[in-house]
Write an enzyme that holds these catalytic residues in place. Structure first.
Site, PDB file in Angstrom:
ATOM      1  N   LYS A  75       0.842  -1.200   0.000  1.00 20.81           N
ATOM      2  CA  LYS A  75       0.000   0.000   0.000  1.00 20.81           C
ATOM      3  C   LYS A  75       0.878   1.252   0.000  1.00 20.81           C
ATOM      4  O   LYS A  75       0.634   2.207  -0.749  1.00 20.81           O
ATOM      5  CB  LYS A  75      -0.922   0.006   1.232  1.00 20.81           C
ATOM      6  CG  LYS A  75      -2.068  -0.968   1.091  1.00 20.81           C
ATOM      7  CD  LYS A  75      -2.827  -1.164   2.392  1.00 20.81           C
ATOM      8  CE  LYS A  75      -3.827  -2.296   2.240  1.00 20.81           C
ATOM      9  NZ  LYS A  75      -4.428  -2.743   3.489  1.00 20.81           N
ATOM     10  N   GLN A 115      -4.813  -1.506   9.492  1.00 20.82           N
ATOM     11  CA  GLN A 115      -4.602  -2.850   8.956  1.00 20.82           C
ATOM     12  C   GLN A 115      -5.139  -3.896   9.932  1.00 20.82           C
ATOM     13  O   GLN A 115      -4.771  -3.896  11.102  1.00 20.82           O
ATOM     14  CB  GLN A 115      -3.099  -3.060   8.681  1.00 20.82           C
ATOM     15  CG  GLN A 115      -2.776  -4.358   7.988  1.00 20.82           C
ATOM     16  CD  GLN A 115      -3.369  -4.478   6.587  1.00 20.82           C
ATOM     17  OE1 GLN A 115      -3.286  -3.562   5.790  1.00 20.82           O
ATOM     18  NE2 GLN A 115      -3.991  -5.605   6.298  1.00 20.82           N
ATOM     19  N   ASP A 125     -11.528   2.714   3.197  1.00 17.03           N
ATOM     20  CA  ASP A 125     -11.821   1.284   3.040  1.00 17.03           C
ATOM     21  C   ASP A 125     -13.321   1.059   2.811  1.00 17.03           C
ATOM     22  O   ASP A 125     -13.720   0.010   2.323  1.00 17.03           O
ATOM     23  CB  ASP A 125     -11.430   0.525   4.327  1.00 17.03           C
ATOM     24  CG  ASP A 125     -10.127  -0.244   4.151  1.00 17.03           C
ATOM     25  OD1 ASP A 125      -9.765  -0.515   2.995  1.00 17.03           O
ATOM     26  OD2 ASP A 125      -9.494  -0.567   5.173  1.00 17.03           O
TER      27      ASP A 125
END
Ligand code: NAP
Length: 302
Positions: free
Chosen positions: A54, A98, A121
């Site tokens: 990422k 995460q 997200d």
């Protein structure tokens, strides 16, 4: 006839180029770039490798990237305080925590603490609700479903009036992609069926599908005879079925397989995604797209 192979790796390159160009334009005009913070708790190797990817992608497209690594024994209170700090930081447009988080931390509490307008997200209940309403309400579609829809649209597959069958009803793939495909608008307007472990005759449903989206996590679940000739088959499944030595690096790597018997299915389908190299590369790409969108909302230009 052999299906057209939908290469997520190629679509990723195209979208990342588009994002890079847009970031450069915004920087020139507004003097700012999208800011993405990645919060990693502990040293789970899989999480570390996702986060590294990422970060690499964020740098590539010209974002400001903040990597915030925290010790595995951080308290829930301290993690909430950290999220609050980034919620109030104007240079940060996207906050990514995460998963998984260690046992002392309630994941739901943490994800719900993220400002929905920085939830790139798309997992916050506010964004799930926005997705359900559809149209201009949608701010951040969840990344894997958004990547699936992008692959379908960019492949020129007709979705309007199409029978879409989704295998799997998870909150991160099955339910959101089903919802997205039935909305009014381009790349959607479909008639959607969702099947799962309690479905009586899964084969019969799959056989009707003009677009078959499979996200079950069961290798070779979908048999070639379940595929309608000419259908678009999107295989989301990523199943580790063994190990091999990489020709490139000489290191041990996982052998990955999808939920669809690819070799047989590609002789029947009109379009099909491979595993790996199909849906997989799209998730981080769409995370970048959502972060750019977040900055544009902030600047009032989206
Ligand atoms: P999940 O939470 O385990 O959900 C799987 C769904 O499939 C469930 O709804 C389950 O039904 C259904 N299912 C499982 N076995 C089935 C069967 N034999 N027949 C019918 N339905 C069945 O999985 P997920 O998170 O959605 O992920 C699905 C797959 O996609 C996994 O392989 C995952 O690794 C992969 N994935 C890939 C990406 C990516 O490429 N970027 C991202 C996310 C996920 P019930 O609800 O009835 O149990």
């Amino acid at each position: 006839m052999s299906a057209k192979i939908i290469k997520g790796t190629e679509v990723r390159e195209k979208i990342l180029e588009e994002i890079t160009a847009e970031v450069a334009q915004i920087k020139e005009k507004h003097g700012v770039v999208p800011g993405l913070v990645t919060i990693l708790v502990g040293e789970n190797p899989a999480s570390m490798s996702y986060v590294t990817l990422k970060i690499k992608t964020a740098h590539r497209v010209g974002f400001k990237e903040v990597q915030d690594s925290q010790s595995v024994d951080i308290s829930e209170e301290d993690l909430l305080a950290l999220i609050d700090k980034y919620n109030n930081d104007d240079t940060i447009n996207g906050i990514l925590v995460q998963l998984p988080l260690p046992d002392q931390i309630d994941e739901k509490k943490i994800l719900n603490a993220i400002n929905p307008n920085k939830d790139v997200d798309g997992f916050h209940p506010v964004n799930v609700g926005r997705l359900m309403i559809g149209g201009p309400e949608v701010k951040f579609p969840p990344c894997t479903p958004a990547g699936i829809q992008e692959l379908i649209v960019r492949s020129g597959v007709e979705t309007s009036g199409a029978e879409v069958v989704v295998v799997g009803r998870s909150n991160i793939v099955g339910k959101p992609i089903a919802n997205m495909m039935l909305q009014k608008g381009p790349g959607a307007n479909s008639t959607v069926t969702v099947v799962h472990t309690r479905t009586k005759d899964m084969a019969a449903h799959c056989k009707r599908a003009d677009v078959l989206i499979v996200a079950a996590g069961v290798p070779d679940l979908v048999k070639p005879e379940w595929i309608k000739p000419g259908a678009c088959v999107i295989d989301v499944g990523v199943n580790r079925v063994g190990e091999k030595i990489s020709e490139k690096t000489g290191k041990k790597i996982a052998i990955l397989k999808g939920d669809v018997d690819f070799d047989a299915a590609k002789e029947i389908a009109g379009w099909i995604t491979p595993v790996p190299g199909g849906v997989g590369p799209m998730t981080i790409t769409m995370l970048m797209k959502n972060t750019l969108k977040s900055l544009k909302f902030h600047l009032g230009i989206e």
